[in-house]
Scaffold this active site. Structure first.
Site, PDB file in Angstrom:
ATOM      1  N   CYS A  80       0.856  -1.189   0.000  1.00 42.12           N
ATOM      2  CA  CYS A  80       0.000   0.000   0.000  1.00 42.12           C
ATOM      3  C   CYS A  80       0.891   1.236   0.000  1.00 42.12           C
ATOM      4  CB  CYS A  80      -0.945   0.008   1.196  1.00 42.12           C
ATOM      5  SG  CYS A  80      -0.255  -0.614   2.725  1.00 42.12           S
TER       6      CYS A  80
ATOM      7  N   GLU B  65      -7.914   9.096   2.519  1.00 42.22           N
ATOM      8  CA  GLU B  65      -7.467   8.576   1.229  1.00 42.22           C
ATOM      9  C   GLU B  65      -8.621   8.104   0.360  1.00 42.22           C
ATOM     10  OE1 GLU B  65      -2.987   7.067   2.217  1.00 42.22           O
ATOM     11  OE2 GLU B  65      -4.536   5.520   2.085  1.00 42.22           O
TER      12      GLU B  65
END
Length: 176
Positions: free
Chosen positions: A69, A116
């Site tokens: 990630c 995000e």
């Protein structure tokens, strides 16, 4: 706002339209919505590859999460960034496919806010990764039922975005 630099994130609106860039730490201090990605990897036994984030990460250090990630660079697609970071973090490449995206926002004990728009990719890889110790403290392939049970019993050991991926998308991801 700067337009270049590897320590920048791409600021976006809720429809993923680019608004510019900002230094990564500043974006997390201000809680600005920015583009991110998460890569989910399964092996031939449908076990998921997870890793424990290195202890010196600026947030979520030492927590378990998906295979990879991070954030794309300016003028880099999320898929290009996901493939680049999979190699940089876990030491391998494999074909990945776009799955979906979601928005989440959470504030950490250190005062940083993760906000995000996370693009989720999925792939298959059955060999042993060669992780970068600056990024990854530990890794393992884990049986899905054991993973779900451990998340239920010890949610504090996992990242927020990973728990959301497991809760909301696991049943579809494992079929791909």
């Amino acid at each position: 706002m700067k337009k270049t630099g590897t320590s920048n994130v791409v600021l976006v609106d809720e429809e993923d339209n680019e608004l510019g860039t900002m230094e990564k730490l500043q974006a997390h201090q201000e809680g600005r919505l920015h583009r991110a990605f998460s890569v989910v990897i399964f092996n031939d036994q449908n076990e998921m590859l997870i890793h424990r984030r290195a202890k010196d990460k600026y947030h979520c250090e030492g927590l378990w999460t998906n295979a990879c990630c991070s954030h794309p660079r300016f003028n880099e697609s999320s898929k290009e960034a996901a493939l680049r970071r999979l190699q940089e973090e876990m030491g391998f490449t494999t074909p990945i496919h776009y799955f979906d995206s979601f928005i989440y926002k959470t504030t950490f004990d250190n005062g940083l806010t993760e906000h995000e728009l996370d693009h989720v990719f999925v792939g298959r890889y059955s060999n042993v990764p060669k992780p970068n110790p600056e990024e990854v403290e530990d890794f393992k392939y884990i049986n899905i039922d054991l993973l779900k049970k451990d998340i239920q019993n010890h949610p504090e050991n996992y990242t927020v975005w990973f728990k959301k991926i497991i809760k909301d998308y696991l049943n579809e991801l494992i079929k791909l």
